[in-house]
Design a protein around this motif. Structure first.
Motif, PDB file in Angstrom:
ATOM      1  N   ASP A  56      -0.438   5.199  -0.873  1.00 34.15           N
ATOM      2  CA  ASP A  56      -1.853   5.446  -0.661  1.00 34.15           C
ATOM      3  C   ASP A  56      -2.024   6.486   0.435  1.00 34.15           C
ATOM      4  N   PRO A  57      -3.128   7.247   0.411  1.00 36.85           N
ATOM      5  CA  PRO A  57      -3.361   8.166   1.527  1.00 36.85           C
ATOM      6  C   PRO A  57      -3.386   7.379   2.845  1.00 36.85           C
ATOM      7  N   ALA A  58      -2.712   7.956   3.888  1.00 33.49           N
ATOM      8  CA  ALA A  58      -2.541   7.230   5.141  1.00 33.49           C
ATOM      9  C   ALA A  58      -3.876   6.823   5.751  1.00 33.49           C
ATOM     10  N   LEU A  59      -4.846   7.740   5.678  1.00 33.84           N
ATOM     11  CA  LEU A  59      -6.144   7.456   6.290  1.00 33.84           C
ATOM     12  C   LEU A  59      -6.792   6.255   5.620  1.00 33.84           C
ATOM     13  N   ARG A  60      -6.710   6.238   4.283  1.00 32.41           N
ATOM     14  CA  ARG A  60      -7.341   5.169   3.541  1.00 32.41           C
ATOM     15  C   ARG A  60      -6.672   3.821   3.863  1.00 32.41           C
ATOM     16  N   THR A  61      -5.350   3.850   3.962  1.00 33.19           N
ATOM     17  CA  THR A  61      -4.615   2.632   4.288  1.00 33.19           C
ATOM     18  C   THR A  61      -5.031   2.104   5.657  1.00 33.19           C
ATOM     19  N   ALA A  62      -5.093   3.033   6.634  1.00 34.36           N
ATOM     20  CA  ALA A  62      -5.427   2.614   7.990  1.00 34.36           C
ATOM     21  C   ALA A  62      -6.842   2.039   8.041  1.00 34.36           C
ATOM     22  N   ARG A  81       0.793  -1.223   0.000  1.00 35.04           N
ATOM     23  CA  ARG A  81       0.000   0.000   0.000  1.00 35.04           C
ATOM     24  C   ARG A  81       0.828   1.278   0.000  1.00 35.04           C
ATOM     25  N   ALA A  82       2.077   1.183  -0.356  1.00 38.86           N
ATOM     26  CA  ALA A  82       2.931   2.378  -0.387  1.00 38.86           C
ATOM     27  C   ALA A  82       2.315   3.445  -1.280  1.00 38.86           C
ATOM     28  N   ARG A 134      -6.920  -1.387   6.485  1.00 33.65           N
ATOM     29  CA  ARG A 134      -6.363  -2.408   7.371  1.00 33.65           C
ATOM     30  C   ARG A 134      -7.397  -2.863   8.388  1.00 33.65           C
TER      31      ARG A 134
END
Ligand code: UDP
Ligand code: MG
Length: 350
Positions: free
Chosen positions: A145-151, A142-143, A154
């Motif tokens: 990707d917007p951090a919020l979306r990644t979190a 997921r490198a 997950r």
């Protein structure tokens, strides 16, 4: 009248009788910016893999120049076939339309924006060729990707895997290659509300995973808003089990126990100390809390009820408006009547 190409095309139209080794299905919704590059890359990569390939570009009711561009692409490269849906049915339906018209022994599915690098096919196909696997899926890191979306993503997968009965994996999307057996199995699943990540997992069969680096979109903008993703998430939970219904019951029991306990306490308190009629605050709290619980539970039930309603209608999952082959019927495989024509498709054991 379109001008005939002066030189014979090196990749002639695959005749219906030709053995197609690899079909590549690409859903396209407003992809005018991505298409030229996609066609270029696919032509290059696929002809290196096999001369017997076809690409099925599915126009999902685009509002931009996608459809006229697909016509042009087909004219210039007959191995690129196209289907055009009568309106925007969503990616799931577009993929399905492509799958049901793919003739290849192996079928790959990928996005139009080149976020699914076609070069990876060279790694994926050999795995399928070993005969050990029926599906080869690509898993992205997921490198970028917007951090919020990644979190959120997950968290979602962690919750999902506790909830649903099939195994879902973060980073595994629709980029995959299937053999005929898997494609046929997918096409026998007739539900209208398709959460394909779950369906791919549900059909089972030995599955291999290939990792790749995250790529950002080449051109155009993503068609997924946060709201879409949220709804997609709910679909995933509700499509694959009845656990939310079961949880509603537990929720209800818990609420009842708390309520009865509280009522007893109030009763005993009134008997021992007499009734002094305050308790306005507690009454309001209880009413709103239980009102909320009831609404949630009703919502869950309604969600299932709505799905039952949608499924009983047995509507086709997509309608074709136009395609590179003039003889295609308007409704096909999951356009229901096709099932009656091809009982063999149904005979796959669950
Ligand atoms: N797509 C589609 N119908 C839709 C939305 C998207 O066919 O209603 C296609 C789109 O053209 C692309 C793929 O689905 O080929 C993935 O879409 P996108 O790149 O917008 O999603 P993301 O990569 O952000 O998940
Ligand atoms: Mg994309």
């Amino acid at each position: 009248m379109s001008a005939m190409p002066a030189v014979p095309d090196p990749s002639p139209h695959p005749a219906p009788s030709e053995r197609v080794e690899l079909s590549v299905v690409v859903p396209c919704y407003n992809e005018e910016e991505s298409l030229p590059r996609l066609v270029e890359v696919l032509t290059q990569e696929l002809s290196a893999l096999t001369p017997h390939f076809e690409v099925i570009l599915v126009d999902d009711g685009s509002r931009d120049r996608t459809l006229p561009m697909l016509r042009e692409v087909h004219r210039a490269h007959p191995r690129f076939r196209y289907l055009s849906l009568s309106r925007n049915f969503g990616k799931e339906s577009a993929m399905l339309a492509g799958l049901s018209h793919a003739r290849g022994e192996k079928v790959a599915i990928m996005d139009a924006d080149l976020q699914h690098p076609p070069t990876l096919l060279a790694k994926m196909l050999p795995l399928l060729d070993t005969g050990d696997y029926s599906q080869v899926v690509a898993r992205r890191t997921r490198a970028g990707d917007p951090a919020l979306r990644t979190a959120l993503s997950r968290l979602y997968y962690r919750m999902m895997n506790r909830l649903v009965d099939v195994d879902l994996e973060d980073g595994v999307g629709d980029f995959r290659v299937l053999d005929r057996r898997a494609v046929r199995a997918l096409l026998t699943l007739g539900e209208s509300n398709r959460f394909s990540k779950g369906l791919f997992a549900w059909i089972g069969f030995p599955t291999a995973v290939v990792d790749y680096e995250n790529v950002s979109r080449e051109a155009g903008a993503t068609k997924w808003s946060m709201r879409n993703l949220f709804n997609y998430g709910i679909d995933g939970v509700v499509s694959f089990n009845y656990r939310p219904l079961r949880m509603s019951i537990w929720f209800g029991i818990l609420a009842t126990v708390v309520a009865v306990g509280y009522a007893l306490w109030v009763l005993v308190d009134a008997i021992v100390h007499g009734n002094s009629v305050p308790g306005y605050v507690t009454t309001i709290c209880a009413v709103t809390a239980f009102g909320g619980v009831q609404l949630i539970v009703l919502g869950v039930i309604g969600e299932y009820l709505g799905r039952i309603y949608a499924e009983t209608k047995q509507r086709p999952l997509f309608l074709l408006k136009e395609s590179s082959e003039s003889d295609l019927p308007v409704t096909t495989v999951l356009g229901r009547e096709h099932e009656a024509l091809e009982p063999i498709e149904r005979s796959i054991p669950e």
